[in-house]
Scaffold this active site. Structure first.
Site, PDB file in Angstrom:
ATOM      1  N   GLU A 252     -58.291 -47.056  -1.124  1.00 61.54           N
ATOM      2  CA  GLU A 252     -58.227 -48.059  -0.057  1.00 61.54           C
ATOM      3  C   GLU A 252     -58.196 -47.406   1.332  1.00 61.54           C
ATOM      4  OE1 GLU A 252     -54.921 -50.596  -1.224  1.00 61.54           O
ATOM      5  OE2 GLU A 252     -56.241 -51.708  -2.562  1.00 61.54           O
TER       6      GLU A 252
ATOM      7  N   ASP B 271     -54.578 -54.646 -10.283  1.00 63.15           N
ATOM      8  CA  ASP B 271     -53.666 -54.626  -9.137  1.00 63.15           C
ATOM      9  C   ASP B 271     -52.661 -55.770  -9.200  1.00 63.15           C
ATOM     10  OD1 ASP B 271     -52.557 -53.985  -6.746  1.00 63.15           O
ATOM     11  OD2 ASP B 271     -54.257 -54.529  -5.501  1.00 63.15           O
TER      12      ASP B 271
ATOM     13  N   GLU C  45     -46.772 -60.198  -4.465  1.00 62.41           N
ATOM     14  CA  GLU C  45     -47.999 -60.238  -3.664  1.00 62.41           C
ATOM     15  C   GLU C  45     -49.023 -61.265  -4.148  1.00 62.41           C
ATOM     16  OE1 GLU C  45     -49.939 -56.480  -3.364  1.00 62.41           O
ATOM     17  OE2 GLU C  45     -51.714 -57.322  -2.411  1.00 62.41           O
TER      18      GLU C  45
END
Ligand code: GCV
Length: 850
Positions: free
Chosen positions: A305, A384, A412
């Site tokens: 990332e 993820d 998240e």
């Protein structure tokens, strides 16, 4: 004197503020008379700690605090072991020296403890907390307090406990400026404007919470790391935080940036093979350890990332890991190298590409090349932290390398602390999953702890991201995820029910109705969330290129991020079999084959592993498409039920937390309806196959705002289209005040008006999610009138993570008890402010109480 001061502070914090959630599960609320009675005799009147070590004094103070709070008894603090009855705390050696005649265990493991109740002839009683080391004494004291909070008898106490694995850490993704990446409980407790926060009270309280569940390490900075953390002049800031956590046995760790030698070290390279770079890491590390000798180690996110890593110089992850690990080694420091390495610019059009393959592809061939203080930190699943993923194939693929499982406590992709979503059952399922890595059962928990291949160390890391909010995580119910993570890291053999009941009893009440109701809600909430978001292994279906919260089915596709579900007109799912991406071959054959064959692949993960037509029949007997529809309706109904379940606890839990949780659940119930409709309609449009129960696309009680009489409002196309009813249409107001209206044509009666409006958060930049704040323009306002009379009004103040009209901001407001007669005008007025356009989607009219 100092300690007494700290203790007094804690006492005040925990008694006065108990019901804000700040004391979490450490409330030490008074036991009811019946439960307390048994302890009148069992708990001696004095406490003695056999050393003046900081950790043991913390342990003693905890016992004093707990007994005071739960039993209303002020223990006499005796400086040395006297002849009278006492609670006695010390390491095994200290206890042996004080009471040489009693039979003690020969050894206790590091961080482990022994709790023993002894009564001598003549009536002298000792309640012994013996630790394998000082930290063990502290953990033993928390364990004893937990037993009292749970009402367990101490009379026959003889219990040894040892942690399942040496590594039990939390990572905080806190930025030095005080923000938290994926944090939903307020600003950082550690950092403020580039330095350690002036007031360390919350850090010390957090350390106590962590110690109470056996956590022994805390990485205090974001893995998207600021190189400044390793600057020599920054060391005092870290020292300040380490000082606050030390009394709780929590080692501080730092997330570091791999380009630090160049960024802050003045070198022209960060190539791990360059001796100058190795020297730099050694000098920087030595400098930190000189000031803070008990730092736990470093964490690194590299080549992921946008973070730089060894690929910049054509070096391997082992080259990168070892250069830093060697600098840490003389100080016994650990180096956590994250397995979360992947390319976020993959070609979506190539059916062979697969992000799920990345961790295994990057690391398995390097097994044996990592130094023995390197730990590969592996996310529970290969993508993820989605609502459901299979266990990462990297567990068990590393036989000569330390590993740790990384789970995400901060929610998240899982509702971001706005939703009740208890993750403990999800983690437990992964921990128990047999990877078939060696003969006999080899579940992930055993592999992560290094017990199968006898690695030197290993264990658990939880991304926690607590913040300054009084309740730490933004939602009282989310605290259960932190508690449950710690308990599983200590002992993954505990059942989910045990953990949940423990948490509820300590956090809310031991009343059986409270324990049963909250337990049932918590334990079903993962499945419920999965049902109304992404079932069958579809993953969470949130806005993955934005805030990871609101619904956005197509956000996963047509980009390089690799969270693809590949839904099209014929079917849905990623083909990860050998004919597809080949991901299944990364598992040991027994596991790979099970996922590979349609007959044995579980329904819950079908679309993670296979691309099938919508008409494919699941093991459940339903077609894929009908199952998608049904599960979304079921999920939304379940959340509505949670609201009612919670209401049944009124008066049984404190008013403040009752009201706060109720508000969250009511909000969630509205969001679940949005998710239900958005995902179902998206798949109806994609597949062209109707819901056999006739629900999807048919909303008889619903009146679209854009079809009502518009007074100032204008039609707007919402993006993504599925986030607004009526094929993505809603209305917005660009003048001072607008209204929609209609005349009621049904039978007279009492009704609930469900208004679907958009609650924009204008303190965020329009693209939403990441990025700095913009000037807020204040909340929009709404008013509902029936036959000319105002029946309700509200301001749009929910802090949704988006400034747009989209799947994050579409919100439901219910006006109950509205009396309607045929012909009555129902008018909804909106007053926009700046960027908040008072958007409206629809009105539903339901019989009151439905
Ligand atoms: C810290 C996900 C999150 C990122 C996070 C990353 C990681 O992609 O969205 O915010 O970055 O995981 O685990 O490194």
């Amino acid at each position: 004197m100092m300690l007494r001061f700290v203790f007094a502070g804690l006492l005040i914090c925990c008694v006065v503020r108990a019901e804000t959630g700040r004391s979490a599960w450490l409330r030490y609320a008074p036991l009811d008379t019946a439960a307390a009675r048994q302890y009148i005799f069992e708990v001696p009147a004095a406490v003695t700690v056999l050393s003046s070590s900081t950790l043991e004094l913390s342990a003693r103070d905890e016992v004093v605090l707990g007994v005071h709070g739960m039993l209303g008894k002020d223990l006499r603090v005796e400086p040395t072991a006297s002849k009278g009855s006492a609670i006695l705390l010390g390491t095994l050696a200290e206890i042996h020296a004080a009471l040489p005649t009693i039979a003690l265990p020969k050894t206790l493991e590091a961080d482990g403890f022994w709790l023993k109740y002894i009564m001598f002839v003549g009536g002298t009683r000792y309640l012994i907390i013996a630790g394998g080391d000082e930290r063990g004494v502290l953990y033993g004291s928390f364990a004893l307090m937990r037993k009292i909070a749970l009402g367990e008898s101490l009379a026959a106490l003889d219990e040894k406990q040892a942690p399942y694995a040496p590594v039990r850490w939390v990572d905080e993704w806190d930025n030095l400026n005080g923000t938290i990446e994926r944090g939903y409980g307020g600003a950082s407790i550690f950092w403020d404007a580039g330095n350690a926060r002036a007031d360390m009270t919350r850090v010390s309280e957090y350390g106590r919470m962590l110690a109470s569940i056996g956590i022994n390490g805390c990485a205090i900075s974001n893995v998207n790391a600021d190189p400044k953390i390793l600057s020599p002049d920054f060391i005092p800031q870290i020292a300040k935080i380490a000082d606050a956590l030390r009394p709780w046995g929590v080692h501080v760790a730092l997330a570091v940036s791999f380009d630090s030698p160049k960024k802050i070290g003045g070198l022209d390279t960060f190539d791990p093979a360059d001796p100058k770079v190795a020297e730099w890491w050694k000098a920087a590390t030595d400098g930190i350890y000189k000031a803070i000798p008990d730092i736990g180690g470093f964490v690194l996110k590299a080549d992921s990332e946008g973070r730089l890593g060894p690929s910049a110089y054509g070096r391997s992850h082992a080259d990168a890991a070892n250069v830093v690990a060697r600098a840490l080694k003389p100080h016994n420091g650990l180096f956590f190298y994250r397995g979360f390495v992947y390319d976020n610019h993959m070609d979506w059009n190539n059916p062979k590409n697969d992000r799920a393959r990345a961790a295994w592809d990057n690391f398995h061939a390097l097994d044996g090349q990592f130094d023995d203080n390197v730990i590969i930190q592996i996310k529970n699943g290969p993508i993820d932290f989605q609502v459901r993923e299979p266990a990462s194939p990297l567990f068990g693929a590393l036989e000569k390398t330390n590993q740790a499982i990384e789970v995400q406590i901060t929610q998240e992709y899982n509702g971001q602390a706005r939703f009740l979503m208890y993750e403990v059952p999800m983690w437990k399922e992964t921990l128990e999953f047999d990877m078939h890595a060696a003969p006999g059962p080899t579940p992930v928990k055993v592999l992560a702890a290094g017990k199968v291949f006898h690695q030197k160390t290993g264990g658990f890391v939880g991304v926690s991201n607590v913040g300054l909010d009084e309740n730490w995580l933004g939602n009282h119910m989310s605290q259960a995820n932190l508690y449950g993570y710690g308990r599983l890291a200590w002992n993954p053999d505990l059942t989910v029910k045990q953990i949940t009941d423990e948490w509820t009893k300590q956090t809310f009440s031991a009343n059986p109705k409270v324990v049963d109701t909250i337990g049932a809600m918590q334990m079903s909430s993962w499945r419920t969330y999965e049902n109304y978001t992404g079932p069958l292994g579809l993953q969470t279906l949130t806005d993955i290129v934005g805030n990871h919260y609101g619904v956005s089915v197509e956000a996963s596709e047509n980009n390089g991020w690799g969270q693809w579900h590949r839904a099209d007109a014929q079917g849905v799912g990623m083909d990860r079999t050998p004919a597809g991406t080949g991901y299944t071959t990364q598992y040991r054959p027994a596991v790979g084959k099970m996922f590979e064959q349609l007959e044995t692949c579980p329904d819950d993960l079908l679309l993670f592993f296979h691309h099938v037509p919508y008409t494919y029949v699941l093991h459940s007997g339903k077609t894929v498409i009908q199952s998608i529809y049904d599960s979304h309706y079921l999920g939304a109904d379940e959340v509505t039920r949670y609201v009612e379940d919670w209401k049944s606890l009124k008066g049984l839990v404190d008013d403040e937390r009752y009201a706060s949780v109720l508000k969250m659940l009511e909000y969630q119930a509205g969001q679940a309806v949005l998710w239900r409709d958005a995902v179902s309609n998206w798949f109806l449009r994609a597949s062209g196959i109707a819901d056999t129960k006739g629900r999807v696309g048919n909303y008889p009680n619903r009146f679209e705002a854009e079809k009502m009489k518009l007074d100032g409002y204008t039609e707007v196309a919402v993006k993504p289209w599925e986030a607004a009813s009526g094929d993505g249409k809603a209305v917005q107001c660009a003048v001072e005040e607008c209204a929609v209206s209609m005349n009621y044509a049904g039978a007279a009666g009492k009704f609930a008006l469900h208004v679907r409006y958009f609650d924009q958060n204008s303190s965020l930049p329009v693209p939403g999610g990441r990025g700095g704040p913009a000037a807020p323009s204040g909340p929009a306002k709404f008013r509902v009138l029936v036959a000319g009379k105002v029946v309700d009004e509200w301001t749009a103040t929910h802090p949704a993570p988006s400034a747009r009209l989209d799947g994050s901001t579409s919100t439901r407001h219910i006006v109950s008890g509205v009396v309607l007669k045929p012909g009555d005008e129902i008018r909804i007025e909106g007053v926009p402010t700046g960027r908040e356009v008072a958007g409206l989607d629809y009105l539903e009219i339901w019989p009151d109480g439905k």
